[in-house]
Every structure is written in C-alpha cells, then in structure tokens.
Design an enzyme around this catalytic site. Structure first.
Site, PDB file in Angstrom:
ATOM      1  N   CYS A 119      -5.385  -1.902  -1.132  1.00  0.00           N
ATOM      2  CA  CYS A 119      -6.457  -3.191  -1.060  1.00  0.00           C
ATOM      3  C   CYS A 119      -7.247  -2.715  -2.180  1.00  0.00           C
ATOM      4  CB  CYS A 119      -6.761  -3.560   0.443  1.00  0.00           C
ATOM      5  SG  CYS A 119      -5.636  -4.167   1.109  1.00  0.00           S
ATOM      6  N   CYS A 135       1.088  -0.983  -0.108  1.00  0.00           N
ATOM      7  CA  CYS A 135       0.569   0.226   0.256  1.00  0.00           C
ATOM      8  C   CYS A 135       1.096   1.389   0.040  1.00  0.00           C
ATOM      9  CB  CYS A 135      -0.783  -0.027   1.399  1.00  0.00           C
ATOM     10  SG  CYS A 135      -1.897  -1.343   1.590  1.00  0.00           S
ATOM     11  N   SER A 194     -13.058  -5.234   8.842  1.00  0.00           N
ATOM     12  CA  SER A 194     -12.244  -4.881   7.925  1.00  0.00           C
ATOM     13  C   SER A 194     -13.294  -4.492   6.381  1.00  0.00           C
ATOM     14  CB  SER A 194     -11.008  -6.288   6.927  1.00  0.00           C
ATOM     15  OG  SER A 194     -10.536  -5.593   5.740  1.00  0.00           O
ATOM     16  N   CYS A 211      -2.285   2.640   3.067  1.00  0.00           N
ATOM     17  CA  CYS A 211      -2.766   2.024   3.021  1.00  0.00           C
ATOM     18  C   CYS A 211      -4.149   2.523   4.511  1.00  0.00           C
ATOM     19  CB  CYS A 211      -2.553   1.291   4.693  1.00  0.00           C
ATOM     20  SG  CYS A 211      -2.436  -0.159   5.803  1.00  0.00           S
TER      21      CYS A 211
END
Length: 559
Positions: free
Chosen positions: A195, A53, A472, A126
């Site tokens: 992500c 990230c 998450s 991140c």
C-alpha cells in the site's frame, strides 16, 4: 570458501557418510557435489496470490537466489504465509492478521532451524510480513538480511486503497454515487506492491532499514522496478560477507539501532503499528524497548514528511526524489541518529550514508527541520485512568490536541462500523470499540473501516475513536488504539458506559474517563469476564498465549 565457519549449521545436515540420505534428498532439488561444500542460505519468500502486496515476491526470491549463488553460497528458497489486511479488513478474517505475524516468525524459525541453514534472507510485502520476518531472523540469530518487496504505484487520480475505504463512507453519506465508488474500486490498485502511503508496510520497511537489517534504500523502491531486482541481487551477495564475518542480527539490532528506527518513523509520520511491532522485534532479539522510549525520542523528534495518510504524497513520489537515504543523512548530520551502528552491508550506518546526496531543491515532500509539520512526535503515548498501562494515538495536530465528548460504546468492530454508517454517530461523540484486543478479539483487529467511515462521513474533526484494537497505517483522525489493559482483561475500557464523558488530551498525554474513583471501583466490581470467543484452533491458542499490546503482543514469553 575454505573456512568451516560459514557452514556452522549445514555441515551437521550434509557432512559425513551418516548424512547420505540428507544429501540424496537435496540432490533431487538441484544440489551437486560442490554445493554441499557451500554455505546454505535459506530464502524465506512470502509469495502469495492472495494480495497484490506479495504477488511478485516469487520473482524477487529468484533474484535473491541469483545473488547468493553468484557469491559462492547455495540458495534454498522456501515459502511462508501472508494474510492481507486490506482484503480481510472489517471482517472476522482480520482477526488472523496479527496472528499471521507469529505464524511467519514461527515458520521461518522452524524451516531454517530444521534444515540447517547457515544464513537467511527473508522477503516481505504485506504489513505483518516485516515484523514476522525480523522476529524469525532475530530468534535464529544467524547471519540474515531482510528484503522489502517494494511499494505499489498510485492508482488513477492519485488514489490508493485508503481512497476506496473512504469512498465507502462518502457513498454512505450520499456524497458520491455508486458509479463513482465502483470506479474508484476498479482503478485504485494498479498492480503489485505494498500500500502506497506511509502506511504500516512502508513504515516498517523504513524502520528495518534504519535498524540496519536491509540494504540501503531497500525500503524506498517500487515493487516492479530494476532497482528492486538489483536490491535483491545485492542482498544475496551481501549475505556471504555476513557469513564469513559471523555478523548476526544480535550484532545489528541493538538498543541504539532501535532508537534509530524510532527516530526515522517519527520523522516520516509513520503508522501506530510500528510501536507494537518494534517492541516485539526488540523482544525477539533480547533488547528492551518500551512505550517510554517512544515518549523520550518523540519529545525531540519532529514530523517532517508530508506523506499519506496525514499528508498528501505517496511513497512512489518520495522514491522519485531519492527515498529515505537523504532523510537519514540529514538526521545523522543533525546528531539524531547513531552512526556507529552496524548494518547488513558490513559497514556502519555513517559509512553507508557518507556519500548520499541531499534531496533536490524545490521538493516539498520532506520539509526542513525548522519548518516541521509537527515539532514533536505524532505518535502520542497516552496514560490516564482509561489506559493506565498505555495507549497509542497518531495525532499530527490537524485534528486538534484535545477532545472531550460523550461515549458511544460498541463491543465489536462490526457494531461500531454499522452505527457509523447508519448515522448513529454524530459530532461530539467518542466512539468506543472494545473487546478487540489481543486476547479479547482475539487478534487485535485494525479499525480502518470505522475510521474511514468517519472520514467519509465528514466527521474526521468532530468524532474521536478509542479501541483496545489497532489502527491501520491508513487510519487518520482523532484516534487512540492499543488501550491497555484491554477490555477482556478487565481494563477500564470495559467499564465505559454510553453517555460517559471522555477526555483525550495529547498535550498532557492522558485519556480520562470522567467519573469518580468510587464509581470506577463499583463498575469494576460488577464486571465479569466474557467467555472466550474461540475454544479450539489457532485463534484460541493465540488468545491463551499472547501478551499485552504494551509488551508487543508476543506469544513466546516465559510463563
């Protein structure tokens, strides 16, 4: 620059004969005589090789510096930290993830306040980078811009990090061989970037753009791309305008701007973590945002983005059709955004969106308002006797809207995950993972490993999971987190016993432990607070100072 105003802070560091030692040290890092007459812009980089990230952010910081310097100011790059959720997930290390938000915030405040920076540009990748950076910028309240590091490209066969987590569950269930798990592991993460779904990083980057604190479309660019480099240069140039006009975070991060951010992340189907972080970001700038705001806005805002984890597309595919700017234009035209909010361009939201073209015909990622995935928010704020101060769930409707089952109680994430993998959790169970809250964990870990194991076992529609921890952005299924009061504080979640009936009702917005008030009171009387898990060090300090999840889990509230 002739005005002294853009040098409000740096002049105290470098002007006058008494500051010769300061200038002497700055000359060693590249300052010349002319540089001391310029605004100083701190560039807070979260570069690190601990995670993909952030592995490219050093090069982005250099591009930001070029933009700052070319516009007549002086760039000063410094680093803060990052902790990778994806790497630490399911381990003790994950307790440091949310804590890192505060460390990032504190360190940006410390460096830029200590060094007299007139403006700040922060670059994050991140998950916790985004709120940590914004909270630091808000505290300082000097002209500031946030730059998002950008999203990762898809892995082989359209995989991403969540594919790996869910493959672990599939392997445990005997559905795939070890060779397939290993292949997914080796091919899901192709390089730099955050992500790839509408997980926490992309959710928060989108929210920050809707807040007006990043350049237009900064949230929707691939990490390795010419567009991202240009975004950095543009941000570097834009900070000088903000300095010259003294436009600060408090001018941009208003209550209406936070309402814009909440609206956008609901339409995108964004992460439950946005609730926690937007409340904390607002608190840092002195704006009150509560769970009630998410309910109020959620009642009139549909989910229209078919993005992972609940949908099928990745952020890189949304980028290909125009990013989030066309969606924001649609929302503005529908009267769902406040167009008069100021942004870091020096223009209003409406002015920024005036010439934005709509999505191309035939795309299936962003749906029409009259054909939503869900007619109201997927971020369902629950109350009831199990969460009298609130809890947050992410329910798109695919999981159903009501679940009643019997409790399987675990006092840590590790216990719950092991039980799921070992087959002890079956259809009809409500998995309760507690003592994972901000104080009790401490650190409020994310439950991606347990939820992915449930999905990988094929139990996604048959098992619910509730926790005083977090989820998450990649979690999916019938899940409820941020339960308050948390177990460590004696909340009702601490009183649940194995076999208890629990009902989660998204329509009535209640989560109910189906026992009598008398039984609840009796259990409460018998409950004893456990000893703290840590007595020294960062986690101990965090546990002593952190507030409830319902108020953002911040650490600097007045005592």
């Amino acid at each position: 620059m002739t005005s002294e105003k853009p040098r409000k802070y740096s002049q105290k560091i470098v002007d006058g004969s008494a500051q010769a030692p300061s200038r002497s040290m700055l000359r060693a890092v590249g300052f010349n005589d002319d540089d001391f007459k310029k605004s100083q812009v701190g560039i807070a980089s979260t570069w690190s090789m601990v995670t993909p990230c952030n592995m490219h952010i050093n090069t982005l910081a250099e591009e930001v510096g070029k933009g700052v310097d070319s516009a007549g100011a002086k760039s000063v790059i410094y680093n803060t930290i990052t902790v990778s959720d994806g790497i630490s997930m399911g381990t003790e290390g994950m307790k440091y993830s949310l804590v890192s938000r505060e460390v990032i915030c504190d360190s940006i405040e410390a460096v830029s306040a200590g060094m007299g920076h007139d403006g700040i540009i922060a670059i994050g990748g991140c998950d916790k980078n985004m709120p940590g950076c914004l909270m630091g910028l808000a505290r300082l309240n000097r002209p500031s811009i946030f730059v998002y590091g950008g999203t990762i490209l898809p892995g082989e066969n359209h995989t991403d990090i969540v594919s790996v987590f869910e493959a672990v569950g599939s392997y445990a269930a005997g559905d795939i061989p070890i060779t397939q798990l290993e292949h997914i592991e080796k091919t899901a993460i192709p390089g730099a970037g955050s992500c790839g779904g509408m997980y926490t990083a992309n959710t928060l980057a989108s929210a920050i753009e809707a807040l007006g604190m990043s350049m237009p479309n900064s949230s929707a660019q691939n990490a390795i791309s010419q567009n991202k480099k240009q975004d950095c240069i543009d941000a570097g140039k834009a900070i000088v305008y903000l300095l010259e006009h003294d436009i600060k975070p408090s001018d941009i991060m208003t209550k209406k701007a936070f309402e814009n951010a909440i609206t956008l992340i609901i339409t995108l189907g964004g992460s439950t973590n946005a609730v926690l972080h937007l409340i904390a970001m607002a608190d840092a700038v002195g704006v009150e945002v509560t769970l009630d705001d998410f309910v109020r806005i959620g009642d009139k805002t549909p989910v229209i983005a078919d993005l992972r984890p609940s949908g099928q597309y990745l952020m890189s595919e949304l980028i290909e059709i125009g990013g989030i700017q066309p969606l924001m234009k649609r929302l503005l035209d529908a009267g769902m955004l406040h167009g008069d909010c100021m942004t870091v361009t020096g223009k209003t939201m409406a002015e920024n969106l005036a010439d934005v073209a709509d999505y191309p015909a035939g795309q299936n990622i962003i749906l029409p308002f009259d054909k939503p995935i869900k007619k109201d928010s997927h971020l369902v704020i629950l109350a009831g006797n199990l969460a009298p101060e609130g809890a947050v769930s992410k329910i798109t409707g695919k999981e159903g809207l009501r679940f009643t089952g019997n409790a399987k109680v675990y006092d840590s994430e590790e216990q719950g995950f092991a039980a799921i993998i070992d087959g002890q959790v079956v259809a009809g169970d409500v998995v309760v993972i507690r003592y994972e809250g901000p104080k009790g964990g401490p650190g409020m870990r994310e439950m991606l490993s347990p939820t992915s194991a449930i999905m990988g076992k094929g139990l996604g529609n048959d098992v619910a999971l509730i926790t005083d921890g977090r989820f998450s952005g990649g979690s999916r299924g019938f899940v409820v987190g941020h339960v308050t009061p948390e177990a460590y504080e004696g909340g009702a979640i601490a009183l649940v016993e194995n076999g208890d009936s629990i009902t989660i009702d998204a329509q009535s917005r209640e989560m109910t432990l189906n026992i009598t008030d008398e039984e609840m009171a009796s259990r409460k009387q018998r409950w004893q607070q456990p000893a703290p898990k840590y007595t020294r060090g960062l986690l101990a300090k965090y546990a002593r100072t952190v507030s409830s999840a319902s108020t953002g889990a911040v650490t600097d509230k007045p005592s």
